[in-house]
Design a protein around this motif. Structure first.
Motif, PDB file in Angstrom:
ATOM      1  N   PHE B  74       0.833  -1.183   0.000  1.00 52.08           N
ATOM      2  CA  PHE B  74       0.000   0.000   0.000  1.00 52.08           C
ATOM      3  C   PHE B  74       0.875   1.242   0.000  1.00 52.08           C
ATOM      4  N   GLU B  75       0.533   2.181  -0.860  1.00 52.93           N
ATOM      5  CA  GLU B  75       1.384   3.366  -0.930  1.00 52.93           C
ATOM      6  C   GLU B  75       0.773   4.531  -0.168  1.00 52.93           C
ATOM      7  N   GLU B  76      -0.371   5.075  -0.680  1.00 57.28           N
ATOM      8  CA  GLU B  76      -0.977   6.190   0.048  1.00 57.28           C
ATOM      9  C   GLU B  76      -2.412   6.420  -0.426  1.00 57.28           C
ATOM     10  N   PHE B  77      -3.191   7.136   0.432  1.00 56.66           N
ATOM     11  CA  PHE B  77      -4.546   7.556   0.078  1.00 56.66           C
ATOM     12  C   PHE B  77      -4.442   8.852  -0.711  1.00 56.66           C
ATOM     13  N   LEU B  78      -5.272   8.950  -1.743  1.00 58.47           N
ATOM     14  CA  LEU B  78      -5.244  10.155  -2.558  1.00 58.47           C
ATOM     15  C   LEU B  78      -6.387  11.113  -2.251  1.00 58.47           C
ATOM     16  N   VAL B  79      -7.335  10.680  -1.403  1.00 55.20           N
ATOM     17  CA  VAL B  79      -8.450  11.548  -1.027  1.00 55.20           C
ATOM     18  C   VAL B  79      -8.549  11.576   0.492  1.00 55.20           C
ATOM     19  N   SER B  80      -9.356  12.566   0.981  1.00 54.33           N
ATOM     20  CA  SER B  80      -9.534  12.608   2.434  1.00 54.33           C
ATOM     21  C   SER B  80     -11.031  12.550   2.773  1.00 54.33           C
ATOM     22  N   GLU B  81     -11.306  12.303   4.026  1.00 56.58           N
ATOM     23  CA  GLU B  81     -12.708  12.180   4.448  1.00 56.58           C
ATOM     24  C   GLU B  81     -13.444  13.485   4.217  1.00 56.58           C
ATOM     25  N   GLY B  82     -14.660  13.345   3.670  1.00 57.37           N
ATOM     26  CA  GLY B  82     -15.475  14.529   3.429  1.00 57.37           C
ATOM     27  C   GLY B  82     -15.265  15.117   2.061  1.00 57.37           C
ATOM     28  N   GLU B  83     -14.268  14.596   1.333  1.00 60.67           N
ATOM     29  CA  GLU B  83     -13.972  15.176   0.039  1.00 60.67           C
ATOM     30  C   GLU B  83     -14.966  14.673  -0.997  1.00 60.67           C
ATOM     31  N   GLU B  84     -15.287  15.510  -1.944  1.00 60.78           N
ATOM     32  CA  GLU B  84     -16.162  15.085  -3.027  1.00 60.78           C
ATOM     33  C   GLU B  84     -15.342  14.400  -4.107  1.00 60.78           C
ATOM     34  N   VAL B  85     -15.867  13.319  -4.603  1.00 63.06           N
ATOM     35  CA  VAL B  85     -15.133  12.635  -5.665  1.00 63.06           C
ATOM     36  C   VAL B  85     -16.039  12.432  -6.868  1.00 63.06           C
ATOM     37  N   ARG B  86     -15.408  12.383  -8.053  1.00 58.74           N
ATOM     38  CA  ARG B  86     -16.180  12.110  -9.261  1.00 58.74           C
ATOM     39  C   ARG B  86     -16.093  10.618  -9.526  1.00 58.74           C
ATOM     40  N   SER B  87     -16.919  10.155 -10.448  1.00 56.15           N
ATOM     41  CA  SER B  87     -16.823   8.753 -10.824  1.00 56.15           C
ATOM     42  C   SER B  87     -15.509   8.528 -11.518  1.00 56.15           C
ATOM     43  N   GLY B 190     -16.094   4.140  -8.025  1.00 53.79           N
ATOM     44  CA  GLY B 190     -17.066   3.703  -9.030  1.00 53.79           C
ATOM     45  C   GLY B 190     -18.197   4.689  -9.235  1.00 53.79           C
ATOM     46  N   MET B 191     -18.355   5.652  -8.320  1.00 56.23           N
ATOM     47  CA  MET B 191     -19.478   6.572  -8.466  1.00 56.23           C
ATOM     48  C   MET B 191     -19.114   7.944  -7.954  1.00 56.23           C
ATOM     49  N   ALA B 192     -19.962   8.896  -8.259  1.00 55.74           N
ATOM     50  CA  ALA B 192     -19.742  10.246  -7.741  1.00 55.74           C
ATOM     51  C   ALA B 192     -20.374  10.348  -6.383  1.00 55.74           C
ATOM     52  N   GLY B 193     -19.719  11.083  -5.503  1.00 57.70           N
ATOM     53  CA  GLY B 193     -20.274  11.213  -4.159  1.00 57.70           C
ATOM     54  C   GLY B 193     -19.301  11.879  -3.220  1.00 57.70           C
ATOM     55  N   VAL B 194     -19.442  11.505  -1.974  1.00 59.41           N
ATOM     56  CA  VAL B 194     -18.598  12.094  -0.938  1.00 59.41           C
ATOM     57  C   VAL B 194     -17.915  10.968  -0.191  1.00 59.41           C
ATOM     58  N   VAL B 195     -16.621  11.164   0.129  1.00 59.15           N
ATOM     59  CA  VAL B 195     -15.909  10.152   0.899  1.00 59.15           C
ATOM     60  C   VAL B 195     -16.428  10.223   2.329  1.00 59.15           C
ATOM     61  N   LYS B 196     -17.081   9.131   2.732  1.00 58.27           N
ATOM     62  CA  LYS B 196     -17.658   9.162   4.077  1.00 58.27           C
ATOM     63  C   LYS B 196     -16.638   8.731   5.105  1.00 58.27           C
ATOM     64  N   ASP B 197     -15.853   7.724   4.738  1.00 56.00           N
ATOM     65  CA  ASP B 197     -14.978   7.149   5.753  1.00 56.00           C
ATOM     66  C   ASP B 197     -13.727   6.578   5.120  1.00 56.00           C
ATOM     67  N   ILE B 198     -12.569   6.790   5.744  1.00 60.26           N
ATOM     68  CA  ILE B 198     -11.326   6.182   5.290  1.00 60.26           C
ATOM     69  C   ILE B 198     -10.723   5.447   6.471  1.00 60.26           C
ATOM     70  N   SER B 199     -10.352   4.191   6.233  1.00 61.06           N
ATOM     71  CA  SER B 199      -9.726   3.447   7.335  1.00 61.06           C
ATOM     72  C   SER B 199      -8.220   3.520   7.167  1.00 61.06           C
ATOM     73  N   TYR B 200      -7.603   4.379   7.954  1.00 61.90           N
ATOM     74  CA  TYR B 200      -6.160   4.535   7.836  1.00 61.90           C
ATOM     75  C   TYR B 200      -5.415   3.312   8.333  1.00 61.90           C
ATOM     76  N   GLU B 201      -6.094   2.482   9.095  1.00 66.64           N
ATOM     77  CA  GLU B 201      -5.440   1.250   9.535  1.00 66.64           C
ATOM     78  C   GLU B 201      -5.585   0.157   8.511  1.00 66.64           C
ATOM     79  N   LEU B 202      -6.151   0.526   7.364  1.00 70.17           N
ATOM     80  CA  LEU B 202      -6.358  -0.422   6.270  1.00 70.17           C
ATOM     81  C   LEU B 202      -7.275  -1.561   6.657  1.00 70.17           C
ATOM     82  N   GLN B 203      -8.278  -1.253   7.517  1.00 73.80           N
ATOM     83  CA  GLN B 203      -9.316  -2.236   7.806  1.00 73.80           C
ATOM     84  C   GLN B 203     -10.337  -2.145   6.695  1.00 73.80           C
ATOM     85  N   ASN B 204     -10.728  -3.290   6.176  1.00 73.53           N
ATOM     86  CA  ASN B 204     -11.676  -3.245   5.070  1.00 73.53           C
ATOM     87  C   ASN B 204     -13.070  -2.969   5.562  1.00 73.53           C
ATOM     88  N   PRO B 205     -13.929  -2.221   4.827  1.00 77.65           N
ATOM     89  CA  PRO B 205     -13.597  -1.516   3.592  1.00 77.65           C
ATOM     90  C   PRO B 205     -12.747  -0.292   3.864  1.00 77.65           C
TER      91      PRO B 205
END
Lengths: 220, 395
Positions: B74-87, B190-205
């Motif tokens: 794993f290298e790094e996350f490219l988005v942060s929580e709360g950020e809007e993402v496009r599909s 896969g879709m447009a929306g908002v990043v609700k949650d990121i698991s920095y401990e790499l717990q799935n999802p």
């Protein structure tokens, strides 16, 4: 001495009252008692009419006229019913008195007193009939106090039913009262009195039955 | 005197008893009229049976993005929580396992070759030592030939060493090449929306994305879950919304939310799909009111339930007589009942009928509140006298 018209006493102690009446030279309280009887007649008829007792002939018009007009019609009808009731009461007071006055030597005012007593009985009957008319839808001919019910099982003749319906506990009481008072206030022979009283009451009953039998109201 | 009174009373009593019996017995001949104090109308209208519930706004879709631990580094996350993402937008990077494995195997080879090289070098040293000792030994006619054979062997070993070193170089070069060509791989949304949650401990999802579109979720109890079905129309209201939103019940869960327990009310979830997303700003998680249209009947004859007694209504007939009519009930909304059986709009029926007989003539009391003085004055005098006269002559 004078006689104070007291209806209760007159009805329930007829012997005493009759003799007092016989001996009295003046009678007090006729007009007050007359007004009272007429007032009660008005009130009773008013109550009866207010509940719509007797206005079945108007009921079918409920679809033809507005609600206001329907109520107005019933109110006017009620006026007529009250007037009729008061006329009947008046007749009951003064008509038998008239007949008796013709056939005996008793003073008219004394006979009016008897009329007041019998009118009171008729009002009592009317009052007791109202609950039966309201809650059970019975008409006067089917009064539980009279012979009309039995008549309906025995015959199909409308007039006969009406006639027998007019013979009730109360109307017999009225007749008895007529007889007793006359007996105790006049010297005439009992047999004659009986005849007079019977025919007068019978006349009233027949006349009343006719009035019910011939449905005058359809002419209007 | 007493005897006389008693006989009179006895006769009266007898008469009364006989009369009452004859009046009230079954199939009595005595006609009775019906007092109808209150009445109501048969109306034609639409009936809608709704159920009011509350619900909560939730995202219509949630996307869960997973990362398999063994698929690389794993290298790094490219988005942060709360950020809007496009599909299609990249969410995180990782280096895939293939090249790493290759490099590892190269390195393993190099290790092996290094060991070989060491072994060869030791060998050569030993041979050279022997060569020197032999050349400084006795006058032996065979000494020269022994020295020569040592030299030959030494040359051979040196040649092998050269080969091994060349291999080592080759592998080092390969490793360099592999490391240069090492591309980082990304995982996209896969879709447009908002990043609700990121698991920095790499717990799935590892990433959860929620859509902008919303739907409503609610809870039903054991009785309601049988009444509400998919497809029912819903009106959604909230004090944050200027107008009602329209929606449809999109699913009703068959299984309760938590495991069924004895004596505990089970609850079932249901969702409402919105026909149109709200235009005004309303937060996810907002509580809204729901009016679910459970059943509907359009343009049907209805009557107040108070007019019905034992599946019958008592119609005020146009002939002045009461008509007892058996009815079939349809939809019931509150106190209004749909009439499936015959009937006419505008027909009047007795309200709270009690002891009414079929074909009995009816009479009604005077309703003072409905009397009209003005109507009275507009009535022609003839009419007024006519009705008074009828009352006067009716006995």
């Amino acid at each position: 001495m004078f006689f104070q018209v007291r209806l209760f006493r007159g009805l329930f102690s007829p012997y005493v009252a009759a003799h007092q009446l016989h001996k009295a030279e003046q009678i007090h309280g006729i007009w007050t008692r007359t007004s009272m009887i007429l007032a009660i007649s008005l009130i009773l008829a008013g109550i009866s009419a207010f509940f719509g007792i007797g206005n079945e002939s108007l009921s079918k018009q409920i679809y033809d006229v507005s609600a206001a007009e329907f109520e107005n019609m019933k109110a006017l009808f009620a006026v007529g019913q009250v007037v009729l009731s008061m006329l009947i009461t008046t007749a009951l007071i003064f008509f038998p008195a008239l007949v008796f006055w013709v056939f005996t030597d008793i003073e008219y005012s004394k006979l009016v007193v008897i009329g007041l007593l019998t009118a009171a009985i008729s009002l009592l009957e009317k009052a007791m009939l109202i609950p039966f008319q309201l809650f059970f839808g019975l008409d006067e001919a089917s009064s539980p106090f009279g012979l009309g019910v039995v008549a309906q099982y025995v015959t199909r003749l409308e007039f006969l039913i009406q006639l027998l319906g007019n013979i009730s506990i109360f109307s017999i009481w009225m007749m008895v009262l007529h007889y007793l008072y006359l007996k105790w206030t006049t010297e005439k022979k009992n047999g004659v009195l009986l005849l007079i009283v019977l025919s007068t009451n019978l006349f009233i009953w027949i006349f009343s039955a006719l009035f019910s039998y011939i449905k005058f109201e359809v002419m209007l | 005197m007493n005897r006389k009174k008693w006989t009179v009373l006895a006769i009266i009593g007898l008469l009364l008893a006989a009369n009452l019996f004859l009046i009230f017995k079954k199939e009595s001949k005595i006609e009775r009229a019906a007092y109808i104090g209150e009445w109501t109308e048969v109306k034609e209208q639409d009936l809608v049976l709704s159920k009011n519930k509350s619900g909560v706004l939730v995202p219509a879709q949630e996307e869960y993005v997973y990362y398999q631990a063994g698929s690389g580094i794993f290298e790094e996350f490219l988005v942060s929580e709360g950020e809007e993402v496009r599909s299609g937008e990249a969410l995180f990077e990782y280096s895939p396992v293939d090249i790493e494995a290759t490099i590892s195997s190269f390195e393993a080879e190099i290790s092996k070759l290094d060991r070989e090289k060491e072994a060869l070098e030791d060998n050569i040293d030993d041979l050279e030592k022997l060569e020197r000792t032999t050349s400084f030994g006795d006058d032996n006619p065979y000494a020269d030939s022994i020295v020569n054979s040592f030299s030959a062997e030494i040359s051979e070993k040196k040649w092998e060493l050269g080969k091994v070193e060349a291999e080592i170089d080759k592998y080092n070069d390969l490793i360099d090449i592999a490391e240069d060509g090492l591309r980082s791989l990304t995982v996209d949304s896969g879709m447009a929306g908002v990043v609700k949650d990121i698991s920095y401990e790499l717990q799935n999802p590892v990433v959860t994305i929620t859509s902008h579109d919303m739907k409503v979720e609610g809870v039903l109890d054991e009785d309601e879950v049988l009444e509400i079905a998919e497809g029912m129309e819903v009106a959604i209201t909230s004090n944050k919304l200027p107008e009602k939103l329209k929606g449809t019940v999109s699913s009703v869960s068959v299984n309760p939310i938590s495991d069924p327990k004895l004596d505990e009310e089970s609850q079932y979830s249901f969702t409402v799909e919105l026909e149109e997303q709200p235009e005004t700003l309303i937060p996810v998680g907002a509580n809204v009111g729901l009016k679910i249209k459970v059943a509907e009947a359009q343009d049907v004859l209805t009557v107040s339930e108070k007019a019905i007694r034992k599946d019958s209504i008592f119609v005020l007939g146009r002939d002045g007589k009461v008509q007892k009519r058996e009815i079939e009930k349809g939809l019931v909304v509150g106190k209004t009942v749909e009439l499936i059986s015959e009937g006419e709009e505008g027909e009047l029926v007795a309200y709270e009928p009690e002891g009414l007989k079929n074909q009995a003539p009816y009479f009604t009391p005077i309703n003072i509140s409905k009397l009209s003085k003005t109507e009275l004055t507009t009535m022609p005098k003839k009419e007024i006298l006519r009705y008074i006269g009828r009352g006067l002559l009716t006995k």
